[in-house]
Scaffold this active site. Structure first.
Site, PDB file in Angstrom:
ATOM      1  N   LYS A 171       0.859  -1.187   0.000  1.00 15.49           N
ATOM      2  CA  LYS A 171       0.000   0.000   0.000  1.00 15.49           C
ATOM      3  C   LYS A 171       0.896   1.237   0.000  1.00 15.49           C
ATOM      4  O   LYS A 171       1.536   1.551   0.993  1.00 15.49           O
ATOM      5  CB  LYS A 171      -0.914   0.038   1.222  1.00 15.49           C
ATOM      6  CG  LYS A 171      -1.905   1.216   1.182  1.00 15.49           C
ATOM      7  CD  LYS A 171      -2.462   1.554   2.534  1.00 15.49           C
ATOM      8  CE  LYS A 171      -1.504   2.363   3.365  1.00 15.49           C
ATOM      9  NZ  LYS A 171      -1.256   3.740   2.838  1.00 15.49           N
ATOM     10  N   GLY A 225       6.206   4.585   9.550  1.00 20.74           N
ATOM     11  CA  GLY A 225       5.363   5.773   9.680  1.00 20.74           C
ATOM     12  C   GLY A 225       5.352   6.286  11.101  1.00 20.74           C
ATOM     13  O   GLY A 225       6.273   6.017  11.885  1.00 20.74           O
ATOM     14  N   SER A 226       4.306   6.986  11.456  1.00 24.25           N
ATOM     15  CA  SER A 226       4.231   7.630  12.762  1.00 24.25           C
ATOM     16  C   SER A 226       3.952   6.618  13.862  1.00 24.25           C
ATOM     17  O   SER A 226       3.360   5.555  13.631  1.00 24.25           O
ATOM     18  CB  SER A 226       3.133   8.693  12.763  1.00 24.25           C
ATOM     19  OG  SER A 226       1.852   8.085  12.764  1.00 24.25           O
ATOM     20  N   GLY A 230       1.303   3.513  14.141  1.00 21.12           N
ATOM     21  CA  GLY A 230       1.828   2.211  14.533  1.00 21.12           C
ATOM     22  C   GLY A 230       1.032   1.581  15.661  1.00 21.12           C
ATOM     23  O   GLY A 230       0.789   0.360  15.663  1.00 21.12           O
ATOM     24  N   GLU A 247       8.637   0.490  12.080  1.00 23.20           N
ATOM     25  CA  GLU A 247       9.693   1.499  12.186  1.00 23.20           C
ATOM     26  C   GLU A 247       8.980   2.834  12.264  1.00 23.20           C
ATOM     27  O   GLU A 247       8.404   3.312  11.284  1.00 23.20           O
ATOM     28  CB  GLU A 247      10.645   1.424  10.995  1.00 23.20           C
ATOM     29  CG  GLU A 247      12.047   1.875  11.382  1.00 23.20           C
ATOM     30  CD  GLU A 247      12.465   3.183  10.780  1.00 23.20           C
ATOM     31  OE1 GLU A 247      11.630   4.099  10.719  1.00 23.20           O
ATOM     32  OE2 GLU A 247      13.617   3.293  10.358  1.00 23.20           O
ATOM     33  N   CYS A 281      12.518  10.496  10.044  1.00 19.81           N
ATOM     34  CA  CYS A 281      12.439  10.146  11.461  1.00 19.81           C
ATOM     35  C   CYS A 281      13.783  10.134  12.159  1.00 19.81           C
ATOM     36  O   CYS A 281      13.837  10.181  13.389  1.00 19.81           O
ATOM     37  CB  CYS A 281      11.734   8.803  11.626  1.00 19.81           C
ATOM     38  SG  CYS A 281      12.393   7.505  10.558  1.00 19.81           S
ATOM     39  N   GLU A 380       7.388  14.452  17.987  1.00 18.88           N
ATOM     40  CA  GLU A 380       8.052  14.542  16.694  1.00 18.88           C
ATOM     41  C   GLU A 380       7.440  15.685  15.891  1.00 18.88           C
ATOM     42  O   GLU A 380       6.236  15.704  15.629  1.00 18.88           O
ATOM     43  CB  GLU A 380       7.895  13.212  15.934  1.00 18.88           C
ATOM     44  CG  GLU A 380       8.700  13.141  14.665  1.00 18.88           C
ATOM     45  CD  GLU A 380       8.611  11.781  13.999  1.00 18.88           C
ATOM     46  OE1 GLU A 380       9.619  11.343  13.411  1.00 18.88           O
ATOM     47  OE2 GLU A 380       7.542  11.147  14.053  1.00 18.88           O
TER      48      GLU A 380
END
Length: 479
Positions: A171, A225-226, A230, A247, A281, A380
């Site tokens: 995706k 991703g964030s 997650g 991750e 990140c 973040e």
């Protein structure tokens, strides 16, 4: 106009409503993509399942290696066109786009090499009792890719998944569907790739992602991703108890001691803070500085940030590219105001205006803050907004470095080798760079402590999310 389609069971499908993909540097229309659906996702999962169970892919390491080498060759042949498309759709500098592609090519070749060396072990527990610990692919892997490095962050999951013998459903991010479709064309052109082994469905809100995560026919999820997303993925995957590799976010501290090479530290951390406009990140977002060099280091960093030329990624004079979209530009401008309220704003970033008004641009910001409990320190920010936080001694430096829920990456800057090792061992992060920042490559594992994720990508350990260990036991007797 380019229109990105889905790729299922070896065929391109133009199904679903169309949505636009735009250039973040000027707002112009680049192309369109077909939105996916749960039904298309189920079709892709079924194709991957059939290819895994019936096609012989899982037991063909040489074929898997051939596919990865063919894929790398096709990416390399199309490098210039792919780089131009990354710049246009993502907004990053062309040099960053080329670096991303070269890293992706290296990654594909690295896992092509590992595909033929997935090794188990054997032992004799007692006389005549023989055990084989066999490593085999876990099944269908769903790969959910972010927009900030849409090629590298695809290949670093797809490479080990294919090397292990999994089949895949991908995706892509809705912000970068065109570059993803072009990469999928390179993959679909590989003569050794069987139909159904790799499938791709464009997103439609969160429908496709949810279908992948909740499907009982998907065996493992690889998500980048964030941390917030997650957590949602972990929760949604729990009912089917599928494996999840994550991750996630980061809040990377860079610790600068009084004996550091200031010229080198400023150079490394300017780049390490502003690569991809801070939208990565592992970017250096917290500069922890010993008080003995705080004034000098701060002055130098302000000068360096102020000198950075912000502009379109295709302009060779640009030193920092665009943000991904206008909503993120507005979000960063609000955070800059918050930094002015909660700390000392040393350099105020702004929308550059002029010819860049139509694009999503914000110049770099630097602020000093003492409150490590501030959301500006704890969360973040994902943009060119960086804090300076002073410390007195090693203990305080480590305490501050470990003061957030994240633990993805960090760097330590000192000429003292023993101190460098002490501090790097004490910082709870998956990667610690010494006197540099932001070095990532196929051979070296990356991943996070705490809320920066689960598992590792890159390196030999990158295979682990896609492999099971089967114990085969036999009492054969003795002569």
């Amino acid at each position: 106009m380019t229109i990105a389609r889905h790729y299922i069971n070896g065929e391109w499908l133009a199904e679903g409503a169309l949505d636009d993909s735009t250039n973040p540097a000027d707002g112009s229309l680049l192309g369109q993509y077909h939105r996916g659906s749960r039904d298309l996702t189920d079709q892709a999962i079924a194709a991957a399942r059939t290819a895994f169970l019936a096609g012989g892919w899982a037991s063909s390491p040489r074929r898997r290696a051939a596919v990865l080498f063919e894929f790398a060759d096709r990416l390399e042949a199309a490098l210039d066109d792919l780089a131009d498309l990354i710049v246009a759709e993502n907004g990053k500098l062309r040099a960053e786009a080329v670096g991303e592609l070269r890293g992706s090519i290296s990654e594909a070749r690295y896992y092509g090499g590992l595909a033929r060396t997935v090794l188990g072990r054997s032992f004799e527990g007692e006389p005549g009792n023989f055990s084989i610990m066999h490593r085999e692919p876990c099944g269908v892997a769903a790969i959910i890719v972010p927009w900030n490095a849409p090629v590298t962050l695809l290949v670093r999951s797809l490479g080990p998944a294919l090397a292990a013998g999994c089949t895949c459903v991908i995706k892509p991010a809705h912000q970068t569907p065109l570059i993803h479709a072009r990469v999928m064309e390179c993959l679909a052109d590989c003569p050794s790739l069987p139909a159904g082994v790799v499938n791709s469905v464009n997103e439609n809100g969160i429908e496709v992602g949810q279908a992948l995560v909740t499907s009982p026919h998907v065996d493992t999820i690889s998500f980048t991703g964030s941390s917030q997303t997650g957590r949602h993925i972990m929760a949604a995957a729990a009912p089917t108890l599928k494996r999840v590799g994550l991750e996630l976010g980061g809040k990377a501290p860079a610790v600068i001691f009084g004996d550091a090479d200031i010229d080198r530290a400023v150079r490394e951390l300017t780049r390490g803070s502003l690569m991809m406009a801070g939208q990565i990140c592992v970017a250096a977002t917290r500069l922890l500085v010993h008080r003995s060099v705080e004034a000098e280091f701060t002055r130098r960093m302000v000068e360096a940030f102020r000198a950075v030329r912000v502009g379109p990624g295709h302009d060779p004079a640009s030193e920092m590219g665009a943000l991904i979209d206008k909503p993120n530009e507005s979000r960063l401008l609000r955070l800059i105001e918050q930094a002015a309220d909660e700390g000392e704003l040393l350099l105020r970033g702004a929308q550059p205006g002029g010819a860049l008004t139509q694009g999503a641009f914000v110049t770099p910001s630097l602020f000093r803050i003492d409150d490590i409990g501030s959301a500006l320190v704890q969360e973040e920010l994902f943009g060119p907004l960086v804090s300076i936080e002073p410390f007195e001694d090693e203990a305080e430096a480590v305490e501050k470095a470990n003061a957030t829920v994240y633990g993805l990456a960090a760097s330590v800057h000192t000429r003292d080798l023993e101190r460098a090792m002490r501090i790097s061992r004490a910082i709870r992060a998956g990667t610690v760079w010494l006197n540099c920042h932001g070095r990532l490559f196929a051979e070296g594992e990356t991943g996070g402590y705490g809320q920066s994720g689960l598992g590792r990508l890159h390196g030999v350990e990158g295979l682990n999310d896609f492999l099971e260990t089967k114990h085969i036991y036999m009492e054969q007797g003795v002569l």
